[in-house]
Scaffold this motif. Structure first.
Motif, PDB file in Angstrom:
ATOM      1  N   ILE A 173      -7.633  -1.687   2.666  1.00 47.87           N
ATOM      2  CA  ILE A 173      -8.620  -1.939   1.611  1.00 47.87           C
ATOM      3  C   ILE A 173      -8.905  -0.651   0.847  1.00 47.87           C
ATOM      4  CG2 ILE A 173     -11.047  -2.512   1.168  1.00 47.87           C
ATOM      5  CD1 ILE A 173     -10.880  -4.430   3.580  1.00 47.87           C
ATOM      6  N   GLY A 174      -9.086   0.440   1.576  1.00 50.29           N
ATOM      7  CA  GLY A 174      -9.416   1.708   0.929  1.00 50.29           C
ATOM      8  C   GLY A 174      -8.276   2.236   0.082  1.00 50.29           C
ATOM      9  N   ALA A 175      -7.043   1.992   0.533  1.00 50.10           N
ATOM     10  CA  ALA A 175      -5.898   2.551  -0.184  1.00 50.10           C
ATOM     11  C   ALA A 175      -5.491   1.674  -1.360  1.00 50.10           C
ATOM     12  CB  ALA A 175      -4.712   2.732   0.763  1.00 50.10           C
ATOM     13  N   ASN A 176      -5.553   0.369  -1.208  1.00 56.53           N
ATOM     14  CA  ASN A 176      -5.178  -0.532  -2.296  1.00 56.53           C
ATOM     15  C   ASN A 176      -5.835  -1.886  -2.063  1.00 56.53           C
ATOM     16  OD1 ASN A 176      -4.045  -2.200  -4.199  1.00 56.53           O
ATOM     17  ND2 ASN A 176      -1.944  -1.531  -3.852  1.00 56.53           N
ATOM     18  N   GLU A 177      -7.015  -2.024  -2.634  1.00 58.90           N
ATOM     19  CA  GLU A 177      -7.811  -3.217  -2.375  1.00 58.90           C
ATOM     20  C   GLU A 177      -7.099  -4.497  -2.816  1.00 58.90           C
ATOM     21  OE1 GLU A 177     -11.951  -2.788  -3.206  1.00 58.90           O
ATOM     22  OE2 GLU A 177     -12.180  -4.928  -3.648  1.00 58.90           O
ATOM     23  N   VAL A 228       0.891  -1.144   0.000  1.00 61.26           N
ATOM     24  CA  VAL A 228       0.000   0.000   0.000  1.00 61.26           C
ATOM     25  C   VAL A 228       0.935   1.200   0.000  1.00 61.26           C
ATOM     26  CG1 VAL A 228      -1.808   1.231   1.225  1.00 61.26           C
ATOM     27  CG2 VAL A 228      -1.727  -1.262   1.303  1.00 61.26           C
ATOM     28  N   MET A 229       1.035   1.859  -1.163  1.00 64.01           N
ATOM     29  CA  MET A 229       2.144   2.782  -1.365  1.00 64.01           C
ATOM     30  C   MET A 229       2.180   3.943  -0.372  1.00 64.01           C
ATOM     31  SD  MET A 229       3.975   1.403  -3.589  1.00 64.01           S
ATOM     32  CE  MET A 229       5.148   2.700  -3.950  1.00 64.01           C
ATOM     33  N   ASP A 230       1.008   4.483   0.028  1.00 58.96           N
ATOM     34  CA  ASP A 230       1.166   5.556   0.991  1.00 58.96           C
ATOM     35  C   ASP A 230       0.848   5.155   2.424  1.00 58.96           C
ATOM     36  OD1 ASP A 230      -1.001   7.239  -1.153  1.00 58.96           O
ATOM     37  OD2 ASP A 230      -1.675   5.994   0.472  1.00 58.96           O
ATOM     38  N   MET A 231       1.200   3.934   2.731  1.00 57.38           N
ATOM     39  CA  MET A 231       1.206   3.474   4.112  1.00 57.38           C
ATOM     40  C   MET A 231       2.677   3.322   4.508  1.00 57.38           C
ATOM     41  SD  MET A 231      -1.100   0.308   5.385  1.00 57.38           S
ATOM     42  CE  MET A 231      -2.792   0.779   5.549  1.00 57.38           C
ATOM     43  N   GLY A 268      -4.126 -11.349   2.366  1.00 54.02           N
ATOM     44  CA  GLY A 268      -4.995 -12.294   3.048  1.00 54.02           C
ATOM     45  C   GLY A 268      -6.151 -11.646   3.780  1.00 54.02           C
ATOM     46  N   ILE A 269      -6.376 -10.363   3.528  1.00 58.83           N
ATOM     47  CA  ILE A 269      -7.506  -9.680   4.167  1.00 58.83           C
ATOM     48  C   ILE A 269      -8.777 -10.027   3.409  1.00 58.83           C
ATOM     49  CG2 ILE A 269      -8.527  -7.409   4.613  1.00 58.83           C
ATOM     50  CD1 ILE A 269      -5.613  -6.390   4.969  1.00 58.83           C
ATOM     51  N   ARG A 270      -9.810 -10.408   4.158  1.00 60.87           N
ATOM     52  CA  ARG A 270     -11.050 -10.817   3.496  1.00 60.87           C
ATOM     53  C   ARG A 270     -11.867  -9.571   3.185  1.00 60.87           C
ATOM     54  NH1 ARG A 270     -12.746 -15.920   7.109  1.00 60.87           N
ATOM     55  NH2 ARG A 270     -14.241 -16.257   5.430  1.00 60.87           N
ATOM     56  N   VAL A 271     -11.567  -9.009   2.028  1.00 52.73           N
ATOM     57  CA  VAL A 271     -12.099  -7.709   1.649  1.00 52.73           C
ATOM     58  C   VAL A 271     -13.628  -7.694   1.643  1.00 52.73           C
ATOM     59  CG1 VAL A 271     -12.206  -6.040  -0.224  1.00 52.73           C
ATOM     60  CG2 VAL A 271     -10.040  -7.152   0.332  1.00 52.73           C
ATOM     61  N   GLY A 290     -14.520  16.440   7.644  1.00 49.28           N
ATOM     62  CA  GLY A 290     -13.613  16.012   8.705  1.00 49.28           C
ATOM     63  C   GLY A 290     -12.333  15.368   8.196  1.00 49.28           C
ATOM     64  N   GLY A 291     -12.121  15.382   6.884  1.00 53.95           N
ATOM     65  CA  GLY A 291     -10.844  14.924   6.351  1.00 53.95           C
ATOM     66  C   GLY A 291     -10.786  13.460   5.956  1.00 53.95           C
ATOM     67  N   ILE A 292     -11.945  12.802   5.891  1.00 48.22           N
ATOM     68  CA  ILE A 292     -11.946  11.428   5.396  1.00 48.22           C
ATOM     69  C   ILE A 292     -11.892  11.505   3.875  1.00 48.22           C
ATOM     70  CG2 ILE A 292     -13.152   9.222   5.418  1.00 48.22           C
ATOM     71  CD1 ILE A 292     -12.385  10.223   8.183  1.00 48.22           C
ATOM     72  N   ASP A 293     -10.848  10.912   3.299  1.00 48.85           N
ATOM     73  CA  ASP A 293     -10.639  11.010   1.852  1.00 48.85           C
ATOM     74  C   ASP A 293     -11.717  10.219   1.111  1.00 48.85           C
ATOM     75  OD1 ASP A 293      -9.706  10.815  -0.818  1.00 48.85           O
ATOM     76  OD2 ASP A 293      -7.662  11.182  -0.109  1.00 48.85           O
ATOM     77  N   PHE A 294     -12.372  10.892   0.159  1.00 50.86           N
ATOM     78  CA  PHE A 294     -13.446  10.226  -0.590  1.00 50.86           C
ATOM     79  C   PHE A 294     -12.911   9.009  -1.343  1.00 50.86           C
ATOM     80  CE2 PHE A 294     -16.490   9.899  -4.175  1.00 50.86           C
ATOM     81  CZ  PHE A 294     -17.639   9.731  -3.433  1.00 50.86           C
ATOM     82  N   ASP A 295     -11.637   9.009  -1.700  1.00 49.57           N
ATOM     83  CA  ASP A 295     -11.047   7.877  -2.416  1.00 49.57           C
ATOM     84  C   ASP A 295     -10.680   6.727  -1.503  1.00 49.57           C
ATOM     85  OD1 ASP A 295     -11.252   9.251  -4.771  1.00 49.57           O
ATOM     86  OD2 ASP A 295      -9.269  10.138  -4.598  1.00 49.57           O
ATOM     87  N   GLY A 296     -10.866   6.908  -0.195  1.00 47.91           N
ATOM     88  CA  GLY A 296     -10.589   5.827   0.739  1.00 47.91           C
ATOM     89  C   GLY A 296      -9.165   5.837   1.251  1.00 47.91           C
TER      90      GLY A 296
END
Ligand SMILES: Nc1ncnc2c1ncn2[C@@H]1O[C@H](COP(=O)(O)OP(=O)(O)OP(=O)(O)O)[C@@H](O)[C@H]1O
Ligand SMILES: [Mg+2]
Lengths: 505, 335
Positions: B193-197, A351-354, B204-207, B255-261
């Motif tokens: 998940i939000g940053a790179n699904e 995750v590139m920006d983590m 191994g994350i159960r998206v 509040g700064g939650i990025d719409f792109d996740g």
């Protein structure tokens, strides 16, 4: 000599005393480089030495903090990659930058498609121009298929085609061959030689030193952002070059220890995914390193993905340490002790920006837990541990991984998976973009893991790596396993013969 | 702290500071703002937004959105009214309504995860569908005669303070949400998940399971909000909470939650909620019409998407200037 002397003609493109820093990291320090017409010039250095930064400075992506870029001897200031392109400089960046939703042809001719009357895009002309480029590179890729889902090797080929489609005077290539196998590399080099004969200047980066010796006339070496030497290749040996890069001699490259294989750890039986691979069966035992070779597109990566559960299979079964895996479930595969180091670090590995810490931590979310919460202390020490073991070069463990050089990102992906303590480890291009010194380190690590009883399945397009490391070599051709070659009989010829379908295995 | 987090924190701080400035200004300049009754109105009216903002924040962090929340709230109010008219006890009705919320959320979640449809489209569809069902169930009736102890709880204050009684359970839910998002493996997975699904799947994350859980919890919280709404305003109507999703999304993005996740903190989201709530309260006190208030909310929505980006660009530019003023590069001529 095939290269001009320094007193001779003006270089097409050069850097003079260029420095570039990122915060506290001094990526380039007073570096100079001259590129002449008709030469292929290698840029060598360890991971994080500053090669990609140098290239991005040449291409106008980064602006130097100090020093100059000169085009035909005149100082220039590129305001972005567009300016550099207009000046006849084509660049292939280390990480493919394709638009996933556009077709291959559209990606290649992005923004400069052939037009018909009224400015309409001429799809036919774009299509056939793309086909011609593919033919030149000797690959079969459908120009109309979208870039999404292309393997890393195919993405590289599209990037190469894109660069070749310009009438470039200068071609700059940052690790274009990192995921290509011998025959694709040979094709690329054929094209590069033709360009050179036509008078183009080429700057080439690769961690496969033999490639540098094959294609380049001069080499510039960087170490920790500093210029070390620019010299002709003639008369140099690989050891000389390594010494320039690392500053000392290196140990033997492929130190595979002999291990007596134990029980079957991974067993794949008659695995089929329609249209992708067919009837693939093999076993890997504890303590064994099995190489999986084949040309780009032979289906190696796809088999690995299916085994790990990323893609579903249509028929067959997979067992890890006697336990049948569920179709399409990476989490159960992990729970059975399986790990997969994927080929595409940016899309699949990280995750590139983590941060570095959290990226490595992602595979440990089940284990570094205290009372249902993430145990941050344990997470940090686990991450630090592996980052150090793999010699990741970073400023702070909490920095995001997109501040790392390509090779160091790759090390983070390895760290992330080795930290899970797998019993069966599948590695897909584990050393893509990793420098010689660290490569030896990774090989030593894999070898140690095998000695500890881990079963390793290694996919690599780097044939010497496979030959050096593997106890057995499996070869795939067009979606089928075509040969199984024991270490004693595995040679470049025997493997290539099976990979191209010429062998009666 | 990772760069992304420091940036987010910076935006959090901006929103928090804006909230404080707005409160101070309002205390000193707006007539009737500072009295206990108005403050309790402010909080009480903001609570529905705040309640739904909790799961919405998690959902947006994971790269999804649910626009059907207000309709789910309305639907659960309708069902509550209809069953009450039938003579059922409120103690049976509430669990039924909550279960209904779970079903609504589950439907959204299944459509998104099983069929792979974009959540924006799915939940715009269910936004209309759930509201339609609510109208079919209750028609144009308004049910108002709920038991007084429930009405009192939903509208009452703690002793002589301005704090509504319902604020306490909210604080508990807020604490749970903060821990879930920022301290558990579950929350950590949502950021991935939000940053790179794809990378999350390879880890191994159960998206799909994570997303299904989120949609379900969102449905549950939306129906809880619907129940609270009907009791707080002592009125169960099919059109309760209409348009609330706009406020929730605006507040969360503000509040700064990025719409792109992949980016943001719950603290920021809640600061955004109360900033919006306070603004609406002040506008009401100043007799700004409801329509104009919606316009303001819409403008805020746009600004909230822009704000963090601009802040990021400023911080990048500042970092660039800092780099340019280091000794090594001071030799370079300014270009
Ligand atoms: N955007 C950035 N922000 C911060 N640091 C950076 C950034 N880009 C590069 N660096 C740092 O600059 C140094 C040089 O990186 P560079 O990518 O040029 O290395 P490289 O020689 O291409 O290595 P590799 O062989 O691994 O690709 C590294 O220490 C890297 O961490
Ligand atoms: Mg690089």
């Amino acid at each position: 000599m095939t290269y001009p002397s320094d007193a001779g003609p003006t270089p097409v493109l050069s850097l003079k005393d260029v420095s570039k820093s990122f915060g506290a990291v001094r990526a380039l320090r007073d570096v100079s480089l001259e590129l002449f017409r008709g030469e292929v010039h290698a840029l060598a250095g360890e991971n994080g030495a500053g090669k990609s930064t140098l290239i991005k400075t040449l291409a106008g992506v980064h602006r130097p903090d100090a020093g100059q870029v000169l085009l035909d001897g005149e100082p220039v200031l590129f305001h972005g990659p567009g300016d550099a392109r207009d000046a006849g400089i084509a660049v292939i960046y280390q990480e493919p930058t394709l638009f996933p939703d556009l077709s291959i042809a559209e990606n290649i001719f992005m923004g400069r498609q052939p037009r018909r009357a009224l400015g309409r895009i001429d799809h036919k002309a774009t299509h056939s121009a793309t086909l011609a480029l593919m033919q030149r590179l000797g690959v079969e890729l459908d120009p109309d298929r979208p870039a999404r889902g292309l393997s890393i090797a195919d993405q590289q080929i599209v990037e190469i085609a894109k660069a070749l489609s310009f009438e470039a005077r200068v071609l700059i290539m940052d690790e274009p061959t990192a995921a290509l196998t011998g025959s694709e590399v040979a094709r690329l080099f054929g094209v590069v030689r033709t360009l050179r004969e036509q008078g183009a200047a080429v700057l080439f980066i690769s961690h496969r030193l033999e490639e540098i010796f094959q294609i380049c006339q001069r080499v510039t070496t960087l170490r920790d952002g500093a210029w070390i030497a620019s010299e002709p290749i003639d008369g140099m040996t690989e050891d000389d070059l390594v010494r320039r890069m690392v500053g000392r001699d290196l140990d033997e490259l492929y130190p595979k220890q002999d291990v007596r294989p134990g029980e079957v750890a991974l067993s794949v039986r008659r695995l089929t995914r329609e249209g992708v691979f067919t009837d693939v069966s093999f076993e890997v035992r504890h303590g064994e390193i099995v190489g999986l070779a084949g040309l780009v597109g032979a289906g190696r990566t796809e088999v690995a993905r299916a085994v790990f559960g990323i893609d579903r299979w249509d028929a067959g079964e997979v067992e890890v340490q006697g336990r049948k895996l569920t179709n399409g479930a990476p989490s159960t595969a992990m729970a059975s002790g399986l790990a997969l180091v994927p080929e595409d670090r940016r899309a699949q590995g990280l995750v590139m920006d983590m941060s570095i810490e959290r990226n490595i931590g992602l595979t440990g979310l089940r284990t570094t837990v205290k009372a249902g919460l993430v145990d941050r202390g344990a997470e940090r020490s686990r991450s630090l541990d592996w980052a150090v073991k793999l010699q990741v070069k970073y400023a702070r463990i909490a920095d995001t991984v997109n501040t790392l050089s390509g090779g160091n990102q790759q090390k983070v992906v390895l760290a992330k998976w080795l930290a899970t303590g797998p019993r069966v480890l599948i590695v897909d291009e584990p050393t893509r973009g990793i420098d010689v010194g660290t490569k030896a380190e990774v090989h030593r690590l894999l070898s140690e893991l095998a000695a500890d009883g881990v079963a390793v399945l290694m996919i690599s397009s780097d044939l010497p790596e496979i030959l050096g490391m593997a106890d057995r070599v499996l070869v795939m051709h067009e979606g089928r396993l075509t040969a199984e070659i024991p270490r004693s009989e595995a040679t470049e010829e025997s493997v290539m013969a099976a990979a191209t379908g010429r062998a009666a295995a | 702290m990772p760069e992304s987090l420091t940036r987010a924190v910076r935006w959090d701080t901006v929103v928090g500071a804006l909230l404080i400035v707005l409160l101070l200004l309002s205390f000193s300049t707006v007539d009737g703002f500072g009295n206990a009754l108005n403050l309790s109105f402010l909080i009480g009216n903001t609570l529905p937004i705040a309640l739904i903002a909790l799961p919405m924040t998690l959902l947006v962090v994971s790269g999804e959105i649910d626009l059907s929340v207000a309709s789910t709230a309305g639907l659960s109010g309708s069902v509550m009214g209809a069953l009450w008219n039938q003579g059922m006890t409120i103690e049976t009705i509430i669990p039924i309504c909550l279960l209904l919320g779970v079903v609504c959320g589950l439907v959204n979640g299944l459509l998104v995860t099983r069929l792979g449809l974009p959540s924006l489209a799915v939940t715009i569809g269910t936004l209309a569908a759930y509201r339609g069902i609510a109208q079919i169930i209750l028609g144009s009736d308004a049910v108002t005669d709920f038991p007084t102890q429930y009405l009192d709880f939903a509208a009452g204050r703690i002793g002589d303070t301005f704090i509504p009684q319902a604020f306490l359970p909210f604080v508990v839910l807020l604490a749970i949400a903060v821990v879930a998002l920022h301290a558990t493996p579950f929350g950590r997975s949502l950021f991935a998940i939000g940053a790179n699904e794809e990378a999350a799947r390879f880890a191994g994350i159960r998206v799909k399971r994570h997303k299904l859980i989120l949609f379900t919890v969102t449905g549950l919280m939306a129906s809880l909000t619907g129940i609270f709404w009907a009791l707080h305003y002592a009125s169960a109507r099919y059109d309760n909470a209409t348009g609330l999703e706009l406020s929730v999304v605006a507040a969360v993005l503000l509040g700064g939650i990025d719409f792109d996740g992949g980016k943001g903190t719950l603290g920021g989201a809640i600061a955004g909620v109360f900033l919006l709530g306070a603004l609406q309260n002040v506008m009401s006190l100043q007799d700004v019409s409801a329509q104009s208030q919606i316009v303001v909310t819409g403008v805020l929505l746009v600004l909230s998407v822009l704000g963090p980006r601009v802040a990021r660009q400023i911080s990048v530019a500042r970092a660039g200037r800092r780099a340019a003023s280091t000794p090594t590069s001071s030799l370079s001529s300014p270009s």
